[in-house]
Design an enzyme around this catalytic site. Structure first.
Site, PDB file in Angstrom:
ATOM      1  N   TYR A  35      -4.918  52.104 -23.451  1.00 30.74           N
ATOM      2  CA  TYR A  35      -3.543  52.553 -23.194  1.00 30.74           C
ATOM      3  C   TYR A  35      -3.423  53.648 -22.141  1.00 30.74           C
ATOM      4  O   TYR A  35      -2.315  54.047 -21.803  1.00 30.74           O
ATOM      5  CB  TYR A  35      -2.902  53.020 -24.509  1.00 30.74           C
ATOM      6  CG  TYR A  35      -2.859  51.925 -25.536  1.00 30.74           C
ATOM      7  CD1 TYR A  35      -1.982  50.855 -25.401  1.00 30.74           C
ATOM      8  CD2 TYR A  35      -3.716  51.929 -26.633  1.00 30.74           C
ATOM      9  CE1 TYR A  35      -1.945  49.824 -26.325  1.00 30.74           C
ATOM     10  CE2 TYR A  35      -3.690  50.898 -27.571  1.00 30.74           C
ATOM     11  CZ  TYR A  35      -2.808  49.854 -27.404  1.00 30.74           C
ATOM     12  OH  TYR A  35      -2.782  48.831 -28.314  1.00 30.74           O
ATOM     13  N   ASN A  85       9.326  48.236 -26.198  1.00 28.01           N
ATOM     14  CA  ASN A  85       7.906  48.093 -26.483  1.00 28.01           C
ATOM     15  C   ASN A  85       7.785  48.208 -27.997  1.00 28.01           C
ATOM     16  O   ASN A  85       7.632  49.293 -28.536  1.00 28.01           O
ATOM     17  CB  ASN A  85       7.073  49.155 -25.788  1.00 28.01           C
ATOM     18  CG  ASN A  85       5.585  48.970 -26.029  1.00 28.01           C
ATOM     19  OD1 ASN A  85       5.172  48.227 -26.906  1.00 28.01           O
ATOM     20  ND2 ASN A  85       4.777  49.672 -25.243  1.00 28.01           N
ATOM     21  N   ASP A  98      15.376  39.342 -35.282  1.00 26.81           N
ATOM     22  CA  ASP A  98      16.765  39.020 -35.620  1.00 26.81           C
ATOM     23  C   ASP A  98      17.746  40.016 -35.003  1.00 26.81           C
ATOM     24  O   ASP A  98      18.822  39.626 -34.538  1.00 26.81           O
ATOM     25  CB  ASP A  98      16.944  38.965 -37.133  1.00 26.81           C
ATOM     26  CG  ASP A  98      16.321  37.718 -37.752  1.00 26.81           C
ATOM     27  OD1 ASP A  98      16.010  36.760 -37.000  1.00 26.81           O
ATOM     28  OD2 ASP A  98      16.145  37.696 -38.988  1.00 26.81           O
ATOM     29  N   HIS A 111       4.693  45.738 -22.675  1.00 21.24           N
ATOM     30  CA  HIS A 111       3.417  46.105 -23.301  1.00 21.24           C
ATOM     31  C   HIS A 111       2.565  46.816 -22.257  1.00 21.24           C
ATOM     32  O   HIS A 111       2.449  46.344 -21.124  1.00 21.24           O
ATOM     33  CB  HIS A 111       2.684  44.884 -23.839  1.00 21.24           C
ATOM     34  CG  HIS A 111       3.436  44.207 -24.934  1.00 21.24           C
ATOM     35  ND1 HIS A 111       3.458  44.701 -26.220  1.00 21.24           N
ATOM     36  CD2 HIS A 111       4.228  43.112 -24.924  1.00 21.24           C
ATOM     37  CE1 HIS A 111       4.217  43.921 -26.955  1.00 21.24           C
ATOM     38  NE2 HIS A 111       4.706  42.962 -26.196  1.00 21.24           N
ATOM     39  N   ILE A 112       1.978  47.916 -22.643  1.00 20.16           N
ATOM     40  CA  ILE A 112       1.137  48.700 -21.737  1.00 20.16           C
ATOM     41  C   ILE A 112      -0.119  47.918 -21.371  1.00 20.16           C
ATOM     42  O   ILE A 112      -0.530  47.882 -20.217  1.00 20.16           O
ATOM     43  CB  ILE A 112       0.807  50.063 -22.370  1.00 20.16           C
ATOM     44  CG1 ILE A 112       2.089  50.891 -22.481  1.00 20.16           C
ATOM     45  CG2 ILE A 112      -0.267  50.798 -21.566  1.00 20.16           C
ATOM     46  CD1 ILE A 112       1.956  52.151 -23.312  1.00 20.16           C
ATOM     47  N   SER A 113      -0.733  47.293 -22.371  1.00 16.89           N
ATOM     48  CA  SER A 113      -1.931  46.490 -22.119  1.00 16.89           C
ATOM     49  C   SER A 113      -1.521  45.034 -21.908  1.00 16.89           C
ATOM     50  O   SER A 113      -0.409  44.627 -22.247  1.00 16.89           O
ATOM     51  CB  SER A 113      -2.901  46.593 -23.300  1.00 16.89           C
ATOM     52  OG  SER A 113      -2.359  45.958 -24.445  1.00 16.89           O
TER      53      SER A 113
END
Length: 155
Positions: A35, A85, A98, A111-113
């Protein structure tokens, strides 16, 4: 004389909500090999800088129900778009899914990765099924990319 639309009119400020899920408050210390070393406070600063005149509502929670409540607030409020995220909730949370279905405006999942280069459990995001776009693997700078992409979607 009023300004001509599109030419002389001042840009309209929009509100972009940036919501972060569990464990992202640990950025900079949590698995920096995956991360990075950028903290959540630094991520927030990146978002605000990228947003320019647009307003950013930036939040993080470790609680699924709180994340759902914030999506409801964005849905019922002034959010023009949503960058989310959801972290681990991406792969497990029907309530987050939902809630996002009710949003009705652009959603960028972040998403960071690169979740597709990780363990199999990270390969199927429920959120991706309702997101307008997905950004993954750019590290913390993916947030600024997401803000700029959202601004283009809203233009």
């Amino acid at each position: 004389m009023s300004p001509k639309p599109g030419r002389d009119a001042a840009p309209v400020s929009r509100c972009i909500h940036v919501l972060n899920g569990p464990n992202l408050n640990r950025l900079g210390r949590r698995e920096p090999d995956i991360y990075g070393h950028t903290t959540l406070a630094e991520v927030e600063a990146l978002c605000r800088a990228a947003a320019g005149a647009d307003t950013v509502v930036f939040r993080q929670t470790n609680w699924e129900g709180q994340l759902v409540e914030w999506i409801h607030e964005a849905t019922d409020g002034d959010a023009a778009g949503l960058v989310i995220n959801p972290a681990g909730l991406s792969f497990t949370s029907i309530p987050v899914l939902d809630a996002l279905k009710m949003f009705g405006r652009p959603v960028i999942e972040l998403h960071i990765s690169n979740i597709h280069r990780r363990e199999a459990v990270y390969h199927r995001s429920l959120v991706s099924t309702v997101a307008t776009a997905v950004i993954a693997g750019l590290g913390a700078r993916g947030y600024a990319t997401a803000i700029r992409a959202m601004q283009e979607l809203l233009a």
